[in-house]
Design an enzyme around this catalytic site. Structure first.
Site, PDB file in Angstrom:
ATOM      1  N   ASP A   1       7.756   4.334  -1.335  1.00 25.01           N
ATOM      2  CA  ASP A   1       7.416   3.739  -0.047  1.00 25.01           C
ATOM      3  C   ASP A   1       6.128   2.940  -0.234  1.00 25.01           C
ATOM      4  O   ASP A   1       5.039   3.488  -0.156  1.00 25.01           O
ATOM      5  CB  ASP A   1       7.230   4.846   0.984  1.00 25.01           C
ATOM      6  CG  ASP A   1       6.902   4.336   2.368  1.00 25.01           C
ATOM      7  OD1 ASP A   1       6.982   3.115   2.592  1.00 25.01           O
ATOM      8  OD2 ASP A   1       6.544   5.162   3.228  1.00 25.01           O
TER       9      ASP A   1
ATOM     10  N   ASP B   1      12.134  -1.240   3.783  1.00 22.54           N
ATOM     11  CA  ASP B   1      11.134  -0.169   3.865  1.00 22.54           C
ATOM     12  C   ASP B   1      11.748   1.120   4.389  1.00 22.54           C
ATOM     13  O   ASP B   1      11.044   2.009   4.857  1.00 22.54           O
ATOM     14  CB  ASP B   1       9.980  -0.632   4.775  1.00 22.54           C
ATOM     15  CG  ASP B   1       8.778   0.289   4.738  1.00 22.54           C
ATOM     16  OD1 ASP B   1       8.634   1.038   3.757  1.00 22.54           O
ATOM     17  OD2 ASP B   1       7.986   0.262   5.696  1.00 22.54           O
TER      18      ASP B   1
ATOM     19  N   ASP C   1       0.821  -1.212   0.000  1.00 24.64           N
ATOM     20  CA  ASP C   1       0.000   0.000   0.000  1.00 24.64           C
ATOM     21  C   ASP C   1       0.851   1.256   0.000  1.00 24.64           C
ATOM     22  O   ASP C   1       2.037   1.227   0.328  1.00 24.64           O
ATOM     23  CB  ASP C   1      -0.950   0.015   1.200  1.00 24.64           C
ATOM     24  CG  ASP C   1      -0.227   0.154   2.533  1.00 24.64           C
ATOM     25  OD1 ASP C   1       0.816  -0.516   2.720  1.00 24.64           O
ATOM     26  OD2 ASP C   1      -0.697   0.915   3.394  1.00 24.64           O
TER      27      ASP C   1
ATOM     28  N   GLU D   1       0.295  -1.240   5.573  1.00 26.93           N
ATOM     29  CA  GLU D   1       1.315  -0.790   6.516  1.00 26.93           C
ATOM     30  C   GLU D   1       1.154   0.680   6.840  1.00 26.93           C
ATOM     31  O   GLU D   1       1.365   1.103   7.981  1.00 26.93           O
ATOM     32  CB  GLU D   1       2.712  -1.057   5.934  1.00 26.93           C
ATOM     33  CG  GLU D   1       3.865  -0.841   6.909  1.00 26.93           C
ATOM     34  CD  GLU D   1       4.434   0.576   6.907  1.00 26.93           C
ATOM     35  OE1 GLU D   1       5.286   0.884   7.753  1.00 26.93           O
ATOM     36  OE2 GLU D   1       4.013   1.400   6.054  1.00 26.93           O
ATOM     37  N   GLU D   2       0.764   1.464   5.848  1.00 26.68           N
ATOM     38  CA  GLU D   2       0.703   2.914   6.031  1.00 26.68           C
ATOM     39  C   GLU D   2      -0.371   3.344   7.020  1.00 26.68           C
ATOM     40  O   GLU D   2      -0.311   4.456   7.547  1.00 26.68           O
ATOM     41  CB  GLU D   2       0.482   3.608   4.686  1.00 26.68           C
ATOM     42  CG  GLU D   2       1.608   3.439   3.680  1.00 26.68           C
ATOM     43  CD  GLU D   2       2.899   4.121   4.098  1.00 26.68           C
ATOM     44  OE1 GLU D   2       2.919   4.767   5.167  1.00 26.68           O
ATOM     45  OE2 GLU D   2       3.893   3.991   3.365  1.00 26.68           O
TER      46      GLU D   2
END
Length: 406
Positions: free
Chosen positions: A142, A199, A84, A176-177
């Site tokens: 990212d 990451d 994501d 993750e975000e």
């Protein structure tokens, strides 16, 4: 080393909108992440030679295995990145490729300029190939740079069986975000001795300390009456929210802290006289300071309620993740291996705390120590995001070095 498909792979990935949605209750929170996993990544993983490639609907992870080429005693290692992207426009991403020679970079026809005056980190990239946005979206380095780097490293290893290594597991996860990507991570399915999230940011980052994190949601109950007759009757919920905020330490905010300093961050405030809501994140590195921060927030609310003689400040306080240093420092093998590999590649390891969290924070506490490696992104989460192709190539070099070194 240069890798033929690395740039092409990265550009393909970033053009796909995989933005997560904090308001969704699905796993993953957006269908685009599922589609990205099943229609783009899974076929590619199988094509380059990964085995047992499978998607787990229960947690949104796509997992594959590169079989061992050696029967020597060594560690099973994993590499993890997230699919994501952050809370910024990710529709119609149009990357620019720039042979950077210094100075300003025009971001398409958006009117925005990526300038070393505003972003001095650009000065580190003279003579390199940069991938930027067109000023209308984020880039998505990212963490699609991490995905591209892992995929490229696995392809290289699969085509060079003479490189001895133990079994390698690869995982690409969702959300993750928005802080929930690793909540349902399946440790038994991943089954490695330790792992790395790919990451991180600039060249050389090697991180095993994160914030400990909590969320704080406050509801302020007011009492609305006509302002002309409000004396001793009105209770303004917006004023209560302001009163609460004013009692937090003034200099302990994100914009006034760095290094190992923690903070309170007010990121949302809304309401009326009758009811108001505010949302904070609380962050610190040391456990004792983390606890103090949470206690202070609760104490302020309790004292306000006591003064108001009723429960007009309602508190929801919950932990999100913890500093993974507590787990990783018990056995520094993954850090020592990565550090040694970087030094052999003439990359200076930058071992500093992450002023944030990674999926590795939660995965480490689940039983798989998971520090973080650089992936190359700069100015992430917005229109000024960029990544260096040369840094991405070095990230691939480090992944290859780690599996060969162990």
């Amino acid at each position: 080393m240069s890798y033929e498909k690395l740039l092409e792979r990265f550009l393909t990935y970033v053009k796909i909108n995989t933005r997560s949605n904090p308001n969704s209750t699905q796993t993953p929170t957006t269908q685009s992440q599922v589609d990205f996993a099943l229609t783009v990544l899974k076929p590619e993983m199988e094509a380059i030679g990964l085995k047992d490639v499978h998607y787990l609907p229960s947690n949104g992870y796509l997992v594959g295995t590169l079989p061992a080429t050696s029967d020597r005693l060594c560690h099973k290692i994993g590499f993890i990145s997230h699919m994501d992207t952050a809370d910024f426009n990710a529709e119609n991403i149009t990357p620019q490729i720039v042979d950077y020679k210094g100075g300003d970079i025009e971001l398409g026809d958006s009117g925005y300029i990526l300038s070393p005056k505003d972003f001095p980190n650009l000065n580190n990239y003279h003579g390199q190939t940069l991938i930027t946005t067109d000023g209308k979206t984020l880039l998505g380095a990212d963490d699609k740079s991490g995905i591209a780097e892992i995929m490229t490293a696995m392809e290289y290893l699969a085509s060079h069986p003479e490189i001895e290594h133990c079994e390698i597991r690869v995982g690409f996860g969702p959300d993750e975000e928005i802080g929930i990507g690793a909540d349902k991570f399946d440790v038994k399915d991943f089954d490695v001795d330790f792992a790395y999230t790919v990451d991180g940011g600039p060249l050389g980052e090697l991180q095993y300390e994160t914030f400990s994190a909590a969320g704080l949601e406050l509801t302020f109950e007011g009492r609305n009456v006509h302002p002309g007759t409000a004396k001793n009757q009105m209770i303004n919920a917006l004023q209560l929210a302001m009163d609460f905020h004013s009692q937090l330490p003034e200099n302990e905010r994100p914009e006034q802290t760095d290094g190992y300093q923690g903070f309170y961050h007010l990121y949302d405030l809304s309401g009326t006289v009758d009811q108001a809501k505010s949302s904070y994140i609380i962050r610190d590195f040391e456990e004792v300071n983390f606890l103090k921060r949470k206690h202070l927030a609760q104490d302020i609310a309790d004292n306000m309620n006591e003064a108001l003689q009723s429960e007009r400040v309602k508190v929801k306080l919950y932990d999100q993740y913890y500093n993974m240093k507590k787990v990783i420092e018990k056995d520094m093998t993954p850090i020592n291996i990565a550090k040694e590999v970087m030094e052999e590649l003439d990359i200076k390891p930058i071992i500093e705390p992450i002023r944030g969290g990674t999926d590795g924070s939660k995965i480490s506490f689940m039983g798989i120590p998971t520090p973080n490696l650089f992936a190359g992104g700069e100015n992430m989460h917005g229109r000024f995001e960029f990544v260096s192709l040369q840094t991405m190539e070095k990230a691939v070099d480090v992944i290859l070095g780690i599996v060969a070194k162990d």
